[in-house]
Structures are given as C-alpha cells and as structure tokens.
Design a protein around this motif. Structure first.
Motif, PDB file in Angstrom:
ATOM      1  N   ARG A  80     -45.905  66.970   6.001  1.00 32.28           N
ATOM      2  CA  ARG A  80     -45.669  65.565   5.624  1.00 32.28           C
ATOM      3  C   ARG A  80     -45.102  64.701   6.752  1.00 32.28           C
ATOM      4  NH1 ARG A  80     -45.388  63.371   0.302  1.00 32.28           N
ATOM      5  NH2 ARG A  80     -46.183  64.818  -1.282  1.00 32.28           N
ATOM      6  N   ASN A 104     -49.805  57.418  -5.191  1.00 35.42           N
ATOM      7  CA  ASN A 104     -49.080  58.249  -4.243  1.00 35.42           C
ATOM      8  C   ASN A 104     -48.962  59.669  -4.776  1.00 35.42           C
ATOM      9  OD1 ASN A 104     -46.732  58.400  -6.020  1.00 35.42           O
ATOM     10  ND2 ASN A 104     -46.321  56.279  -5.412  1.00 35.42           N
ATOM     11  N   PRO A 149     -43.099  63.480  -3.693  1.00 35.40           N
ATOM     12  CA  PRO A 149     -42.672  64.023  -2.399  1.00 35.40           C
ATOM     13  C   PRO A 149     -42.322  65.500  -2.390  1.00 35.40           C
ATOM     14  CG  PRO A 149     -40.940  62.667  -3.377  1.00 35.40           C
ATOM     15  CD  PRO A 149     -42.158  62.467  -4.217  1.00 35.40           C
ATOM     16  N   THR A 182     -47.792  69.309   0.395  1.00 36.86           N
ATOM     17  CA  THR A 182     -49.144  68.915   0.791  1.00 36.86           C
ATOM     18  C   THR A 182     -49.370  69.315   2.243  1.00 36.86           C
ATOM     19  OG1 THR A 182     -48.224  66.749   1.297  1.00 36.86           O
ATOM     20  CG2 THR A 182     -49.352  66.985  -0.813  1.00 36.86           C
ATOM     21  N   GLY A 196     -49.435  62.303   2.267  1.00 34.94           N
ATOM     22  CA  GLY A 196     -48.743  63.539   2.614  1.00 34.94           C
ATOM     23  C   GLY A 196     -49.615  64.591   3.248  1.00 34.94           C
TER      24      GLY A 196
END
Length: 900
Positions: free
Chosen positions: A144, A472, A475, A479, A505
C-alpha cells in the motif's frame, strides 16, 4: 566420456537420410524432415506427439534412444493404451530458486561424492541449457505504499543473501547454467516472454523447443506451442546431466473449443471452467491438446493462462500447437524478424504449424471433449481447491452453504448460531468489523494472470472507474500487486491505469510469485486478533492458481481464485458474501449505490488499450537488461572454486546426507519388515501438507532447530528459502498446521508415536522411531502429493525414515519424486482402500520385495495381526526400477558418470 560416447553414437543415427537443409542457399542449417519418412501415420499424430517423435528421431543412437522407440511413437494409435515406455530428451531445463537451490546443492554434493570415489568432479555439469529464475523468495512484508517494492526487495536480499551467493557460485562453475536475478519476474512469465525459443537453431540444426521444469506450472509454455511440463527436481537434474526422461507414451485428449465468449468474460473465467470440466473428464497422466475454431479466438496470453493451470486439472501437458497468432505474439514480445522467419519456415516444413480453422488438419486423438466458449460465465474457484468452480452469481450462497457444511473441501462446520458472528477491532485509529467471509487479503499475483495484458488492463480500467465513482478499499485489507515481469508495470503506467490501482491499495510490491505460493507476509495484528477471537472464516481472494488449505495464509481459511478485476471488486466489497448482480458493490460518499456492472470494462475497451500500449519496444527494453537489472545482485561476490566450501554454521546451505556411504557396488533390494505407520492420511494430501513453503511457525521443530543456532523468529524466513538445508527441511516435513492425521482426528502437524502413545511433532516422532531402528510407512487416500512440484515432499519423507507410501492414487510428479528418492510408492489394488481392508494404521506392516522386479508388479503385505493383502508397486518403467535398485536417481547418475 559419456558425452563423447553419445556424440559418436549420434553419428550412426539411422534416420540421417531424412536430414536436409531448411533453405538450399544455407546448406549448413539442417533439420530432420519428418515428412520424408513417407509414413501416413505421421499426419494422424497429435501435434504434441510429433514433438516427442522428432526428439526421438534426432537423438536416435541405438544407445539411449532406439529405432524401436521411434516406431512405438509412430504407432501411437496402438501403443497409447499399452503403457509403452519411450525416452524423451527435452531441449532445455528451467528452474525457480526454491527448487533450483536444492538442485544446485545436489550438484555440489554430487561433485563431492565423485571426488571421494576418485572421479573427476567436473563431470557433474549440465549438458543441456538450464535457466534458473529467482522468483520465489520475495514476500509481501510491505504493501500500500509507494516504497513497498524497494523495501520488500531489500528484505528479500537481506534474508537470502547466502542463498543468492550460493546460486551465483553455481552460475560461475557450472556450464550451461544461466541465473536470472531476483527482481526480474516470475519464471513462467519470463519463459513465455523471453526465454522461449519455440524453435532451436543450435549446432547446425533446427528443432522444436521443448523443456521440463522444476515447477508444476511449467506447462504454461504449452500455450505458446512449446511442449513442456513439470518434473521433480531430481529428475530434472538427470536431464541436465544428459539422461533422457523415461515416460509412458501418453493418451492425448483432444479439447475442442468453439463458440464466442461473452464480451464480459475473462480468460480466468475460461480457465476455471476448463479446469473443472477436465477434472470431471479425468485427464491425469494424459496430454490435452486444444483444437477447433475457438482456439483461433484466444490470444497467446489466454492460451498460456489455460495451459498454466494444467496441474490443477491433472494433465501432464496442455498443448496449443503454434499458429499465426503464436508468431504475432513473438513479434509483439520483441523477437527478431529473422527468428520469426525460421520458426515459421521450420514448423511448416516439419508439419508442425497449425491452422485451427482447417478441419482437415485435425489429428487423431484418444478421445475428444469440447467446450462452447459462449457458455462460460464469470466465476471464481474455492474455497479450498482450484477445481471447485463457482459462478460469481452464486458466490454468496455457496460460501454460506460451505460455512455450515461438514468439515471438508466445501465445508467449515461452523455452528448455525455463529454464522452471523461479528468482531469489531481498531485499525489506524478507526473501528471496523469482521465477520465470516470478510476479505482480508486481495492479491493480484501469479504468472497465471499477470502474464495476460487483457486481465491486467481490465483490472486497471475497473480501478479507474471505481475511483471515478468515489469507491475505495478498506485500509486493513492486505492488497498487493506482484507482476510477473517488468513489462506489466510498464504498460500499466503508460496506459495511465497504474495510478488508479495504487489509489485502491494495489501498489507493486515485488516481481515474483509472492501471495500465490504463500509468501503473503503478515496480516495486521488487530486483524489476526479479531479473526482468532471470533474463530472467523476470513477470506483471501487472489489471481493465482492454488488455494489449498494453509497455503495462502494461516488466518484465511477460505481462499478464492479469481481474475484480477474480480480481485479488486471483492476488495472494494470487503466480503465474499455478496451477490454482485443484486447487491451494490459499495455506496459512495454521495450515498449512491454502485454496482459491479457500473465499473466492469468490456473486452472491446480492454483490447483497444492493449493494442495501443502493449508494444514490442517495451519487451525489448525490459529484457535487454534483465540479467543486470538488480544492482545488489551485480555487486554480490561469490567464489569460483569447482568444489563448494560448505559452512558448517550455515542454516541455509548444507551438504545433504544423500550420498553418505555411497559405493560403486549395488546392494540387492530389501523387504520392509515390521514398519510402523508414521501418519494415517486421507484424500488430496498436497505437497503443501507434506513440505510447507510458507513461514516457519515459532512452535515448530524447525523453529527449535534455528533457535538453537542463535536465530530469532524474525530471522527464520520461510521453508521455501531454506530448501538448501536438509536439517530444516526434514523438520518441516508434514509441519503444515492444516494436516489432517486420522490418528489425531484433527488438523495438526503432529502424530502419535505408537509404541508409547505420545503425541509429538511429526519429526520428533520419526526421530524416536529412527533411534529404535524401525522403518516407517505412510497411509494415504486418493491424489496423494497433488499440488506444486516439490522435491522436499519426497526428500523429507526419505530423511524421516519413510520407506514406502501406501495410497489409493498419486499425483504424477510426486510419484516420480518418490521413485527418485528410493521411496516405494505402493498403490491399493482396484476396489481396495484402507477402510475396505479394515486398516487402522496401528498395525505393523511387512512388505515383501522380490529380487526379480518388473514394472507395476503386485507384492504382498503382511500385518502383525496375521492379515495379508496385495498392493501394486508403482514403479511404472524399467528405468524407474533401475533407479530404485541404485537407491535413487542421483546415486544412479553418479555411478553412471563414473563408469563412462
């Protein structure tokens, strides 16, 4: 020498009369013109079998390859079902570093053994080209962030410096061995885009490119019309030393493709459909050859994706003969015009160039199955096996069905009252919730898909639309994007989609296999704690080719194979419990419901971008500097002595005990008397179960060994990276936490030491048996050893003292590896199983091995209870019996080299 004898014999090739120049104006460049045989059987042979035939004819010396072998191949229609053994000399060998390091270790140890037997150690040297691509060492430790790539590559080098130094030594002292350094790409994609010759132009002769590789997905190259498949590393080493592969002439299943795929379908959807179909058909041990007008609609990248997953549907090879599209791909990937000219000319002259729309060119097959490409729908596979295809429209219901189903390939046995369990946790100062089916890993990974511009650009275009709609990815989801070559990054950036993938990401984290082979790195602590607290069935979604239990990550019990665009889609959704047709993928900041269909790119959109941005200059620029791309590799200093100086303190590279006490004299085969069963296993035990490639658990026998030598847990690295150390790998054998041992009736890397009843780690139990001088046996069900090609899945059991495995059936490469290590693969007779024979595994077993052995013979087993039954010894050829008599293939090769 052996090589000189072979060259002298080759001068007596009985087929010299069909040698002629490819072009009259260049008489020094010749080929064996198979059409001049004047044999009508040749035109009816499958194209894959023609490659076997050409090799046999060109190498016929009445020594290693005989005229009878040529006749048997020409007579394929009659011999294919008769278990006829033929030799095959591949043109080259390809290795990756996980399997390449132990191969080079074996070569180094063989040199030592030859020296001890007063021979010339430099006889141990590859005699055919071998390419080793370092691609299995890098892990997703960082993601990320824009600097993730550099940080992961730095860590890779820090962890593996000793291994890399050893490999660099090997590239210096062994002839015909080229090392492609870390950071270059994934072995099969580099093979496809750069290493593949398609036609060799060597030593005055043209002949088809062919290979074997020490990775099961070597078959990816079949998509380009280069016949290749995976073998055990020990078998590959024999090929490198000039020994032909002994193989049973295969049946060839013709797979006819017709129809036109829907504009929303990806190559991943096609390959997952083919995989399930061919698993149902049953193609284990067979060649599959694709034909029909539908093939002409598939790009080489599409074909390579289908060929890549050949091990998942069980075939030996999945061959797409060369056609005009193949040649255009070679042009697109930067091959020189003169190379393209002789490839086309040679293949047409030899009757090996294909026109998929010409029915008259269709050869004979053992039998034919077919697929209408118009029936393919978007799909994934999982949650535990690549052949378990699920239409995307059924993913939600299928997962929920698996959640409550009995523990198994399609079941997690979660109590109904726990299906809605939700656990809240903190991440970066915010609160999130995880439940069953929550996605915690989303990885665009693996040569299976990253070699295909259509699905990679499709993922990029989906990301672009997602960002434009204000979507999105949460988080905490891990990824990652790990392309198979630098070309991928090049065209993603040039086409303008890389920035959008990064915003979601999907930053480039490295050039290697990474998540696909279990190098997924750690999940955030708070995520792991939430999964553990709720005993959640968390999900990983990856564009790889394997999703066996425990492979991707210990904390993702459900893992789904999907196309790169779907990987991003499930990452945005955050769960696999979603019906994309009926439910929105997300709600944006404006409160608008966005559906997957709103952001999904069409095939036409993708192809327009591909035509513009995937161009030959990209491939030339990347591959012109591939061997010098890594500055740290370039500056790495390695010795150049012909014998390797072993460091007794090394925990990465260790001289193996395989040749200890080796003499030139053969001992007669011995029966196995009063063996204990070390493990009692079920169906589909994979090489991941037998020889893990992931991280080394802190409470494992291997961890204790490393700790005793002063290492901290952060220095353990992975099992795969330590394959050059037999002490670590023996302790890692059967150390997978998902191993289901019937003795324990649960998943654990443990077993029962039967004489005492103590529950121990598998290595510790085996060590107790060894100290007592007791031989060991493994009981197993169907498809024993399926999955990746791993030497250590045979070497490890050998070192544990396992003399034989008794199973219902074997995966092809693993059975070969067992043979190569001198471990006897025993198979129940048809209708017999452990259950039908009433075997508990707690008996003691004696297996009577006669002095006169024949391929696939039956032998007697006697239990300490007095019960007797017969089993088949799966030595399938006379050559395999020779290896067994010598105590393994490498012992045989050492003795053979010293005799010549």
């Amino acid at each position: 020498t052996y090589t000189k004898k072979r060259m002298l014999a080759a001068g007596n090739n009985p087929f010299q009369h069909i040698v002629e120049p490819l072009s009259p104006e260049v008489p020094g460049q010749r080929f064996f013109n198979l059409l001049k045989l004047g044999d009508p059987r040749y035109d009816r042979l499958p194209f894959s079998v023609r490659v076997l035939l050409e090799s046999a004819i060109r190498n016929c010396d009445e020594f290693l390859v005989k005229s009878l072998d040529v006749e048997n191949i020409l007579n394929w229609q009659q011999t294919q079902t008769q278990s006829v053994e033929v030799p095959f000399r591949p043109a080259r060998v390809i290795l990756q570093d996980f399997t390449g390091v132990p191969a080079v270790v074996d070569f180094a140890a063989m040199r030592d053994a030859v020296m001890k037997l007063d021979g010339d150690p430099e006889k141990i040297n590859p005699v055919c080209p071998a390419d080793l691509v370092i691609d299995h060492s890098i892990q997703v430790d960082f993601n990320r962030k824009s600097d993730s790539l550099q940080k992961n590559q730095d860590l890779e080098f820090d962890r593996n410096r000793e291994r890399f130094q050893f490999l660099k030594w090997g590239s210096k002292v062994f002839k015909n061995m080229r090392i492609i350094p870390p950071g270059s790409g994934i072995v099969h994609q580099v093979n496809l885009e750069y290493l593949a010759r398609v036609v060799f132009n060597y030593d005055g002769f043209f002949y088809p490119d062919s290979l074997v590789g020490t990775d099961s997905h070597t078959t990816m190259i079949d998509g380009l019309g280069v016949l290749g498949w995976g073998v055990g590393g020990i078998e590959a080493e024999a090929v490198m030393l000039g020994q032909p592969i002994s193989m049973v002439l295969p049946e060839v299943v013709g797979y006819k493709l017709h129809g036109t795929p829907d504009k929303l379908i990806t190559s991943t959807d096609i390959v997952l459909t083919v995989t399930k179909h061919l698993r149902q058909v049953g193609v284990v041990g067979k060649f599959v050859e694709f034909f029909g007008p539908g093939v002409a609609q598939l790009s080489i990248a599409d074909r390579a994706t289908i060929a890549n997953m050949c091990p998942e549907y069980g075939a030996t090879a999945a061959f797409f003969p060369v056609d005009d599209i193949s040649v255009k791909y070679l042009e697109q990937t930067g091959r020189e015009p003169e190379t393209l000219a002789y490839i086309t000319k040679y293949l047409k002259a030899a009757g090996m160039f294909r026109d998929y729309n010409n029915i008259a060119q269709d050869p004979d097959f053992t039998h034919v199955v077919q697929l209408d490409l118009g029936t393919v729908v978007p799909c994934c596979s999982g949650p535990k096996r690549p052949q378990d295809r699920i239409p995307v429209s059924e993913m939600k219901t299928d997962f929920e069905s698996c959640l409550g189903a009995k523990q198994g390939f399609k079941g997690f046995q979660v109590a109904p009252e726990r299906h809605s369990t939700a656990v809240t946790f903190q991440f970066s100062g915010k609160e999130y919730t995880l439940g069953h089916g929550s996605v915690v890993i989303a990885a665009i990974t693996s040569c299976t898909n990253t070699s295909n511009p259509s699905v990679m650009l499709g993922a990029g275009l989906l990301a672009k639309k997602a960002i434009e709609y204000g979507l999105n990815v949460k988080p905490y989801i891990k990824t990652s994007l790990s392309p198979g070559s630098g070309v991928v990054t090049y065209y993603l950036k040039k086409s303008g989609v890389m920035d959008f993938m990064s915003q979601l990401g999907f930053e480039v984290v490295g050039y290697g296999c990474m998540t696909c082979i279990g190098n997924s790195g750690p999940l955030p602590d708070s995520v792991v704690e939430a999964i553990t607290k709720g005993d959640l069935v968390a999900a990983g979604v990856l564009s790889g080719n394997r999703n066996f239990e425990g492979r991707v990550h210990p904390n993702t019990r459900a893992n789904y194979l999907a196309s790169p665009p779907l990987v991003i889609a499930y990452a945005i959704a955050g769960t696999v419990r979603i019906d994309f047709e009926k439910e929105p993928i997300a709600v944006n900041s404006e409160g608008r419901q966005i559906f997957l269909r709103d952001i999904w790119p069409t095939r036409d959109e993708i192809q327009a971008v591909e035509r513009t941005f995937v161009i030959p200059s990209m491939f030339r620029e990347v591959y012109d500097k591939i061997e010098k791309v890594n500055d740290r590799w370039n500056s790495l200093v390695a010795p150049s002595d012909k014998l390797y100086t072993w460091d007794d303190k090394s925990t990465y590279i260790k001289s193996p005990p395989f040749f200890d006490g080796l003499t030139m004299k053969l001992s007669p085969p011995e029966s196995i008397k009063d063996a204990y069963v070390l493990l009692n296993l079920g169906d589909s035990v994979t090489t991941d179960h037998i020889s893990p490639a992931g991280n080394i658990a802190r409470n494992s026998a291997a961890a204790r060994y490393l700790t005793e030598r002063g290492l901290t847990p952060r220095e353990y690295n992975s099992y795969g990276s330590r394959r050059g150390n037999d002490a670590v790998m023996a302790r890692g054998t059967f150390a997978n936490i998902r191993l289901f041992n019937k003795f324990l009736d649960k998943q654990a890397p443990q077993t029962i030491h039967l004489p005492t009843g103590d529950t121990l780690d598998v290595f510790d139990a085996a060590e107790r048996y060894r100290q007592s001088g007791v031989p060991l046996l493994v009981l197993a069900g169907k498809e024993y050893g399926s999955g990746s090609s791993r030497d250590w899945a045979a070497k490890g059991p050998f070192l544990l003292g396992i003399k034989a495995v008794l199973a219902e059936s074997y995966e092809r490469i693993h059975r070969s590896n067992l043979v190569g290590m001198g471990v006897i693969p025993l198979e129940y007779l048809p209708g017999d199983t452990a259950a039908s024979l009433g075997l508990s595994g707690r008996e003691r077993y004696s297996i009577f091995i006669p002095q006169q052995l024949t391929p696939r013979m039956t032998v007697d087993v006697e239990l300490d209870t007095g019960m007797t039954f017969k089993v088949r010894m799966r030595f399938d050829t006379d050559v395999e019996l020779t290896y067994f008599r010598h105590g393994g293939i490498l012992n045989y090769m050492i003795r053979k080299m010293l005799q010549n």
